[in-house]
Design an enzyme around this catalytic site. Sequence first.
Site, short mmCIF file in Angstrom:
data_model
loop_
_atom_site.label_atom_id
_atom_site.label_comp_id
_atom_site.label_asym_id
_atom_site.label_seq_id
_atom_site.Cartn_x
_atom_site.Cartn_y
_atom_site.Cartn_z
N SER A 5 0.87 -1.36 -0.05
CA SER A 5 -0.03 -0.12 -0.22
C SER A 5 0.87 1.47 -0.20
O SER A 5 1.72 1.52 1.09
CB SER A 5 -1.23 -0.34 1.48
N HIS A 9 -1.12 -0.79 -4.39
CA HIS A 9 -2.42 -0.84 -3.11
C HIS A 9 -2.56 0.69 -3.92
O HIS A 9 -1.22 1.59 -2.74
CB HIS A 9 -2.65 -1.63 -2.47
N ASP A 17 -4.52 3.78 -2.54
CA ASP A 17 -5.50 4.05 -1.24
C ASP A 17 -6.07 5.42 -1.64
O ASP A 17 -5.58 6.43 -1.45
CB ASP A 17 -4.84 3.41 0.11
N MET A 68 -8.78 8.53 -0.61
CA MET A 68 -9.72 9.23 0.42
C MET A 68 -10.10 10.38 0.04
O MET A 68 -9.62 11.25 0.18
CB MET A 68 -8.69 9.35 1.53
N HIS A 77 -7.99 1.25 -3.88
CA HIS A 77 -9.23 1.12 -2.66
C HIS A 77 -9.52 2.42 -2.97
O HIS A 77 -9.41 3.71 -1.82
CB HIS A 77 -8.13 0.38 -2.03
N MET A 90 -12.25 4.67 -1.37
CA MET A 90 -12.45 4.94 0.04
C MET A 90 -13.07 6.15 -0.33
O MET A 90 -12.54 7.32 0.83
CB MET A 90 -11.50 5.00 1.65
N MET A 140 -11.18 -5.55 4.97
CA MET A 140 -10.77 -4.40 5.78
C MET A 140 -10.48 -4.99 6.76
O MET A 140 -11.68 -5.18 7.91
CB MET A 140 -11.47 -2.96 5.94
N ASP A 191 -7.18 -6.10 3.98
CA ASP A 191 -6.37 -5.42 4.11
C ASP A 191 -5.97 -4.19 4.99
O ASP A 191 -7.20 -4.41 6.53
CB ASP A 191 -6.96 -4.06 3.02
C1 DX5 Z 1 -6.42 1.87 5.67
C2 DX5 Z 1 -5.73 1.39 3.90
C3 DX5 Z 1 -4.53 0.28 4.02
C4 DX5 Z 1 -3.41 1.25 4.29
C5 DX5 Z 1 -2.70 -0.31 5.05
O1 DX5 Z 1 -7.54 2.53 5.23
O2 DX5 Z 1 -6.60 0.93 3.14
O3 DX5 Z 1 -4.48 0.27 2.37
O4 DX5 Z 1 -2.78 1.39 4.40
O5 DX5 Z 1 -1.35 -0.21 6.35
P1 DX5 Z 1 -0.90 -0.95 6.73
O6 DX5 Z 1 -0.63 -2.31 6.16
O7 DX5 Z 1 0.09 -0.28 7.46
O8 DX5 Z 1 -2.49 -1.45 8.13
ZN ZN Z 2 -5.91 -0.37 1.36
#
Ligand code: DX5
Ligand code: ZN
Length: 223
Positions: free
Chosen positions: A7, A32, A34, A36, A65, A67, A136, A174
């Site tokens: 990620s 990955h 993320d 947001m 991903h 969010m 998650m 994740d």
């Molecule tokens: C959290 C993200 C994850 C996060 C994972 O909202 O979706 O992908 O970056 O990071 P670690 O592996 O440090 O929990």
């Molecule tokens: Zn994620």
Amino acid sequence: MIKLSPSMLSADFARLAEHIAEIEEAGAHYLHLDVMDGSFVPNLSFGMPVIAALRPHSKLVFDTHLMIRRPERHIEAFANAGADIINLHIEACLDPLEAIRKIKSLGKKAGLTIKPATPAEALFDYLEELDLVLVMSVEPGFSGQSFMPHCLPKVERLAEFVQRRGLTTEIEIDGGISLDNVRRVTSAGANVIVAGSAVFDAKSVGHAVRCFLLAFETSVAKE
Ligand code: DX5
Ligand code: ZN
């Protein structure tokens, strides 16, 4: 086959291309990403322009991903930016089936994601249409949180459903995954493993990736 999806949220944002080259060289399978929006989750990260800028620098599968609230509004933009897999939160979508079909009509792989409080069964009606489901194991929003073990039975139920129906849907997990707990999640049936801080906070990012790949080999050998 078990795949690693580091990620990027935990990477050094001033050295993104360099960090990505390092994980690719070490044998990671996916990247990955993320995304947001500061509304569906309390944090803000990055969006399509960053993904589009990175696309020419990497052949990794871009595992996006989202969010964000009402992610269906942005499917086309993420497809154009270079996403290969588009993961939407089931809690954020008005019509998940329509969204899945839209993603596929653009030639991309479709994923649905569930938060820790959402039951695995919420995904059952969509599994036949999905390329991937994402469970998650932390509250979405931040990297570096602790793994929530109560999410493991959800992975088991999804893996059982996928196997019983003879589907090829990948099961991704994740949040809070490290070399210490990765075998627990692979034995539960997850086959795409996201790791943020466990990869990018390591002294050598490449070494951390290789350690995960080794752990996958040994967990497969045990099955
Ligand atoms: C959290 C993200 C994850 C996060 C994972 O909202 O979706 O992908 O970056 O990071 P670690 O592996 O440090 O929990
Ligand atoms: Zn994620």
